[in-house]
Design a protein around this motif. Structure first.
Motif, PDB file in Angstrom:
ATOM      1  N   ARG A 185      80.536  30.670  46.148  1.00  0.00           N
ATOM      2  CA  ARG A 185      81.918  30.272  45.856  1.00  0.00           C
ATOM      3  C   ARG A 185      82.531  31.340  44.954  1.00  0.00           C
ATOM      4  O   ARG A 185      82.011  31.630  43.875  1.00  0.00           O
ATOM      5  N   PHE A 186      83.646  31.927  45.419  1.00  0.00           N
ATOM      6  CA  PHE A 186      84.321  32.970  44.658  1.00  0.00           C
ATOM      7  C   PHE A 186      85.708  32.481  44.254  1.00  0.00           C
ATOM      8  O   PHE A 186      86.453  31.911  45.073  1.00  0.00           O
ATOM      9  N   GLY A 187      86.053  32.718  42.997  1.00  0.00           N
ATOM     10  CA  GLY A 187      87.335  32.254  42.464  1.00  0.00           C
ATOM     11  C   GLY A 187      88.509  33.090  42.945  1.00  0.00           C
ATOM     12  O   GLY A 187      88.373  34.274  43.255  1.00  0.00           O
ATOM     13  N   ILE A 188      89.672  32.459  42.985  1.00  0.00           N
ATOM     14  CA  ILE A 188      90.931  33.126  43.317  1.00  0.00           C
ATOM     15  C   ILE A 188      91.807  33.123  42.065  1.00  0.00           C
ATOM     16  O   ILE A 188      91.974  32.085  41.416  1.00  0.00           O
ATOM     17  N   THR A 189      92.347  34.280  41.721  1.00  0.00           N
ATOM     18  CA  THR A 189      93.214  34.382  40.544  1.00  0.00           C
ATOM     19  C   THR A 189      94.633  33.954  40.882  1.00  0.00           C
ATOM     20  O   THR A 189      95.225  33.129  40.198  1.00  0.00           O
ATOM     21  N   ARG A 190      95.174  34.542  41.965  1.00  0.00           N
ATOM     22  CA  ARG A 190      96.564  34.255  42.313  1.00  0.00           C
ATOM     23  C   ARG A 190      96.850  34.653  43.755  1.00  0.00           C
ATOM     24  O   ARG A 190      96.131  35.453  44.353  1.00  0.00           O
ATOM     25  N   VAL A 191      97.905  34.061  44.297  1.00  0.00           N
ATOM     26  CA  VAL A 191      98.425  34.425  45.614  1.00  0.00           C
ATOM     27  C   VAL A 191      99.919  34.618  45.441  1.00  0.00           C
ATOM     28  O   VAL A 191     100.602  33.719  44.943  1.00  0.00           O
ATOM     29  N   HIS A 192     100.433  35.784  45.821  1.00  0.00           N
ATOM     30  CA  HIS A 192     101.877  35.976  45.698  1.00  0.00           C
ATOM     31  C   HIS A 192     102.469  36.674  46.909  1.00  0.00           C
ATOM     32  O   HIS A 192     101.787  37.393  47.638  1.00  0.00           O
ATOM     33  N   MET A 193     103.767  36.432  47.135  1.00  0.00           N
ATOM     34  CA  MET A 193     104.502  37.014  48.255  1.00  0.00           C
ATOM     35  C   MET A 193     105.096  38.350  47.827  1.00  0.00           C
ATOM     36  O   MET A 193     105.503  38.524  46.679  1.00  0.00           O
ATOM     37  N   GLU A 194     105.179  39.269  48.766  1.00  0.00           N
ATOM     38  CA  GLU A 194     105.835  40.544  48.509  1.00  0.00           C
ATOM     39  C   GLU A 194     106.156  41.221  49.841  1.00  0.00           C
ATOM     40  O   GLU A 194     105.768  40.739  50.909  1.00  0.00           O
ATOM     41  N   GLU A 195     106.864  42.332  49.763  1.00  0.00           N
ATOM     42  CA  GLU A 195     107.205  43.095  50.960  1.00  0.00           C
ATOM     43  C   GLU A 195     106.344  44.352  51.031  1.00  0.00           C
ATOM     44  O   GLU A 195     105.903  44.881  50.017  1.00  0.00           O
ATOM     45  N   LEU A 223     104.157  40.291  53.161  1.00  0.00           N
ATOM     46  CA  LEU A 223     102.740  40.325  52.799  1.00  0.00           C
ATOM     47  C   LEU A 223     102.423  39.177  51.856  1.00  0.00           C
ATOM     48  O   LEU A 223     103.288  38.705  51.112  1.00  0.00           O
ATOM     49  N   LEU A 224     101.154  38.764  51.895  1.00  0.00           N
ATOM     50  CA  LEU A 224     100.598  37.942  50.822  1.00  0.00           C
ATOM     51  C   LEU A 224      99.532  38.763  50.133  1.00  0.00           C
ATOM     52  O   LEU A 224      98.657  39.321  50.809  1.00  0.00           O
ATOM     53  N   GLU A 225      99.604  38.867  48.836  1.00  0.00           N
ATOM     54  CA  GLU A 225      98.527  39.512  48.090  1.00  0.00           C
ATOM     55  C   GLU A 225      97.646  38.428  47.484  1.00  0.00           C
ATOM     56  O   GLU A 225      98.129  37.564  46.744  1.00  0.00           O
ATOM     57  N   ILE A 226      96.376  38.463  47.838  1.00  0.00           N
ATOM     58  CA  ILE A 226      95.405  37.485  47.344  1.00  0.00           C
ATOM     59  C   ILE A 226      94.468  38.212  46.391  1.00  0.00           C
ATOM     60  O   ILE A 226      93.762  39.139  46.793  1.00  0.00           O
ATOM     61  N   VAL A 227      94.480  37.816  45.138  1.00  0.00           N
ATOM     62  CA  VAL A 227      93.681  38.479  44.107  1.00  0.00           C
ATOM     63  C   VAL A 227      92.506  37.580  43.748  1.00  0.00           C
ATOM     64  O   VAL A 227      92.686  36.423  43.361  1.00  0.00           O
TER      65      VAL A 227
END
Length: 552
Positions: A185-195, A223-227
């Motif tokens: 199981r790996f954690g996700i910091t954030r998901v944000h929208m961008e161009e 785009l979605l950036e998944i960190v």
């Protein structure tokens, strides 16, 4: 005035923009081309920064010290969303289109052009956030990320910084059996929208001078950036994390996830620290990773490089920088020093309103989610399938749907899995087809399995029918009737064939009686040949053995 400003910028940023820029029109399409005299300098700089492959003694030193350190790995993944138009304008985007054929004043960054948010981007972002078990922001906003580069026409990127659409969360996966297996199981910091930004197309030239076309087709694509959290410790774990993200977005239908087309791009952050130390080491970002295997190999190389520097007392030479993975040389090389957050001068995007989600909208989105890869794997496990079967079947959403449809028609679970993973997968690989492109349908695979299990046809004939169905389609019952393939299950009929074979092969029969019992296989083959493969194998062998023993 505008032109003088552009060229002052060129003078102030000689490493970011090439000295000679020409705008021209060709066949009704605008091109920006740049003559570069820096190709030789760039090559020389690359040669200076390349790390030579360490000699065997250094490799041994690295291996010796690696057990004293642990790697800390995080990944920033950019996912290109499946929308008909770009994020803030009505331009379509088709991969491989001629340069600058899908552009407008908005995505070209022309003065006075105002962005309008594509609502589909929000819909897909919410789905991904929910699938990653993240907390959605009911009120989020866009920000301007300022930086200067030729493929960024506005001089800034519309992104999300302070309030992303989703934060926190996690993703579950199972490591392949060949890599030791196990659940992670790996954690996700954030998901944000961008161009997205545009793209620089380099033309081939034998001289050191290069012509570069600035293609803005991709500029403004959503785009979605998944960190991720820095939870990974090996190259394999990082590669499997990226593969699971690809699997997830394909299951959701939000992206095709093709790395070769740039629809899924991974930037990896790697650092090492002594085992037991809580503080992170200096992180290095790695780019130019176009496959999951390159993700794994680049991380393994970078870990070894950093361990080697520490072992030689040169840990201070590990600087926060961006490095490129060179596939041919199998090494990372310095690209540029890493920019800090302050360099981007984020501030709220004044031309776009905030993004407001209602609880009803979120609830509706949650209800529309399909069965996700992790849930599907656990369901397959409960069916009694091995982990190897589970991982194969759940890897591709279309294969999983084919399997589910087959067993829904009453097919035996294990037999259906074996047929799909064996002969069907081999056929698809040889013919370079996807499971959606073959002629066989789930209902007929279930019918084929039932016909073999019920004794109507033999397994051998079943394979012949399968390949006919894969290539041409049709029905199992129709092919059995057309080719007269019904298995002979009448003992009296099989006995007649056995008697005929034994009478026609007296020499082999005498040899069998003399002790060459392996000839039983020869007789069985002759019976199958005479029956055109239709004799029931179990009955055949039983009757044949009785006849042979009775006459011996």
């Amino acid at each position: 005035m505008m032109a003088s400003t552009i060229f002052r910028s060129i003078q102030n940023h000689p490493l970011l923009l090439y000295p000679t820029a020409l705008f021209r029109r060709k066949n009704g399409v605008f091109y920006c081309t740049m003559k570069s005299t820096e190709a030789q300098t760039a090559t020389q700089e690359k040669q200076k920064t390349q790390i030579k492959n360490p000699p065997r003694t250094q490799t041994k030193t690295s291996d010796k010290f690696s057990k004293d350190y642990e790697a800390v790995i995080g990944i920033e993944t950019h996912v290109q969303l499946n929308t008909l138009t770009k994020a803030f304008c009505g331009c379509p985007y088709n991969y491989g289109s001629p340069p600058n054929t899908s552009v407008c004043p908005i995505c070209m960054g022309l003065p006075g052009a105002l962005p309008v948010l594509n609502s589909k981007v929000i819909e897909l972002a919410v789905k991904v956030g929910l699938a990653l078990n993240s907390k959605l922001s009911l009120n989020s906003k866009f920000d301007r990320k300022q930086y200067f580069y030729p493929d960024l026409p506005k001089g800034y990127q519309i992104s999300q910084f302070e309030v992303p659409i989703a934060s926190g969360g996690y993703i579950d996966l199972d490591l392949p059996v060949e890599f030791g297996g196990g659940h992670r199981r790996f954690g996700i910091t954030r998901v944000h929208m961008e161009e997205d930004a545009g793209k620089l197309l380099h033309s081939e030239n034998e001289s050191y001078s290069q012509e570069i076309t600035v293609d803005l087709n991709r500029a403004g694509v959503p785009l979605l950036e998944i960190v991720s959290e820095p939870d990974m410790r090996t190259g394999i774990e990082a590669a499997e994390y990226a593969a699971e993200l690809q699997r997830l977005v394909r299951y959701l239908g939000v992206s095709n996830g093709n790395m070769q087309e740039g629809s899924l791009r991974c930037d990896v952050n790697v650092s090492i620290r002594p085992i037991g130390q809580a503080q992170f080491g200096t992180k290095v970002e790695i780019k130019n990773l176009n496959s999951f295997s390159s993700v794994s190999r680049a991380i393994d190389f970078e870990i070894s490089r950093q361990v080697l520097l520490h072992s030689q007392g040169q840990g201070d030479q590990i600087t926060q920088e961006t490095r490129l993975w060179e596939e041919g040389a199998q090494k990372t090389v310095t690209m540029r020093k890493k920019e800090g957050l302050a360099d981007y001068r984020y501030f709220p995007e004044p031309d776009l309103p905030g993004v407001i989600l209602t609880k009803e909208y979120v609830s509706s989105s949650r209800d529309s989610l399909p069965e996700l890869p992790e849930v599907k794997r656990r369901r397959y496990e409960k069916m009694g399938l091995s982990m190897q079967d589970v991982l194969f079947l759940a890897n591709d959403v279309n294969v999983a749907e084919f399997f589910d449809a087959t067993i829904a028609k009453g097919a035996d679970v294990k037999l259906a899995a074996n047929w799909i993973m064996g002969d069907i997968a081999a056929y698809m690989k040889n013919e370079k087809l996807t499971i959606n492109e073959i002629k066989l349908i789930p209902q007929e695979l279930a019918e084929l399995i039932a016909s073999i299990k019920g004794g109507t046809i033999s397994g051998k004939i079943g394979k012949e029918i399968l390949f006919e169905l894969l290539a041409k389609g049709g029905t199992v019952k129709g092919l059995i009737k057309e080719k007269d393939l019904v298995q002979i299950v009448d003992p009296m009929e099989i006995e007649k064939i056995v008697d005929k074979v034994l009478s026609e092969n007296p020499k082999q029969l005498e040899q069998y009686r003399g002790g060459k019992t392996k000839l039983q296989g020869y007789f069985a083959g002759q019976v199958m040949k005479l029956s055109k493969g239709k004799a029931n194998p179990g009955l055949l062998n039983k009757i044949l053995l009785e006849k042979l023993n009775a006459q011996s």
